[in-house]
Design an enzyme around this catalytic site. Sequence first.
Site, mmCIF file in Angstrom:
data_model
loop_
_atom_site.group_PDB
_atom_site.id
_atom_site.type_symbol
_atom_site.label_atom_id
_atom_site.label_comp_id
_atom_site.label_asym_id
_atom_site.label_seq_id
_atom_site.Cartn_x
_atom_site.Cartn_y
_atom_site.Cartn_z
ATOM 1 N N GLY A 22 0.915 -1.247 0.109
ATOM 2 C CA GLY A 22 0.005 -0.004 0.121
ATOM 3 C C GLY A 22 0.933 1.239 0.053
ATOM 4 N N ALA A 23 1.903 1.288 -0.827
ATOM 5 C CA ALA A 23 2.898 2.262 -0.630
ATOM 6 C C ALA A 23 2.747 3.656 -1.604
ATOM 7 C CB ALA A 23 4.354 1.845 -0.897
ATOM 8 N N THR A 25 0.052 5.473 -1.239
ATOM 9 C CA THR A 25 -0.867 6.458 -0.877
ATOM 10 C C THR A 25 -0.720 6.601 0.741
ATOM 11 O OG1 THR A 25 -3.068 7.418 -0.924
ATOM 12 C CG2 THR A 25 -3.103 5.053 -0.606
ATOM 13 N N GLY A 26 -1.394 7.530 1.368
ATOM 14 C CA GLY A 26 -1.484 7.298 2.855
ATOM 15 C C GLY A 26 -0.051 7.232 3.572
ATOM 16 N N ILE A 27 0.063 6.849 4.767
ATOM 17 C CA ILE A 27 1.325 6.756 5.286
ATOM 18 C C ILE A 27 2.385 5.719 4.440
ATOM 19 C CG2 ILE A 27 0.418 7.351 7.577
ATOM 20 C CD1 ILE A 27 0.714 4.341 8.445
ATOM 21 N N SER A 151 -3.370 -0.295 14.818
ATOM 22 C CA SER A 151 -4.312 1.092 15.046
ATOM 23 C C SER A 151 -4.589 1.180 16.431
ATOM 24 C CB SER A 151 -5.498 1.048 13.928
ATOM 25 O OG SER A 151 -6.224 2.068 14.293
ATOM 26 N N TYR A 177 -13.467 -3.524 11.866
ATOM 27 C CA TYR A 177 -12.123 -2.815 11.604
ATOM 28 C C TYR A 177 -11.415 -3.122 13.040
ATOM 29 C CZ TYR A 177 -8.655 0.645 10.904
ATOM 30 O OH TYR A 177 -7.444 1.207 10.712
#
Length: 305
Positions: A22-23, A25-27, A151, A177
Amino acid sequence: MTKLWSTAEVPSQAGRVAIVTGANTGIGFPTAQVLAQRGATVVLAVRDLEKGKRAAAAIAGTAPGAQVVVQRLDLTSLDSVREAAGELRDSFERIDLLINNAGVMYTPKQLTQDGFELQFGTNHLGHFAFTGLLVDRLTETPGARIVTVASIAHNIRAAIHFDDLQWSRSYDRVAAYGQSKLANLMFTYELARRLSAHGSPALALAAHPGISMTELMRNSPAVFRLGMSLFGRLFTQPAEQGALPTLRAATDPAAVTGQYYGPNGFRELRGAPVAVRSSRQSRDEDLQRRLWAESERLTGVIFPV
């Protein structure tokens, strides 16, 4: 006064190979960017190749000479997970860092291609399988680390619903989640223990970004989005700051296996990265072992440790 940890503390990563899911976007993007700027060969493991290529070009623009590779990985498909792991094994004789960063949050009820509830299937089972298919490369590489992004939601209405892991009887997107993020931590702690028992020097760690303003928030309940629009500056931080706990877990020479990093501010919502403590439930070894066995059964991926 204790010096606050920042990207300036990241040591040289020259000669190292880092995979970040997932690189694009986001963190995940600033995580991959900093590693590339420090000299690592960085693999952007992403579902959308075009977005991945754009992210790779953006990273290369800030890190001249950086080696940035794009690898297709769809965590909602075990076939894709196996294909990606096989291609990476063929491409790299060593893997120094695996950062399990990709995720979905508060999605409407959906299933993965293998019939798993989307949040549990993507956030936990996809990464569980991906790690298991690459873990021998990591255990063979001196100084290797596996970092899984959890999280603060692992505390929010969270439990491992062994009687209905896929939420087939009813669905609560917030609780689902929370289950997936609780599973991320349980996986990390059980993996750390297994690696140590196996005599492997590889480390397994976890991190969380506090509340970082990324597109992951797009499915949040309306009341939460309203609160963020009104008070976001007080309780949130940009993605670049949210990436710091992951980067510290991945690169701090003082980090030890089983450690969990998060922001040092109020309720760990924002701030500089420090070692933090997860919930009592997440540290229940019997539950960790039970989840591990069920994850191997569901994915068909058996770890060699």
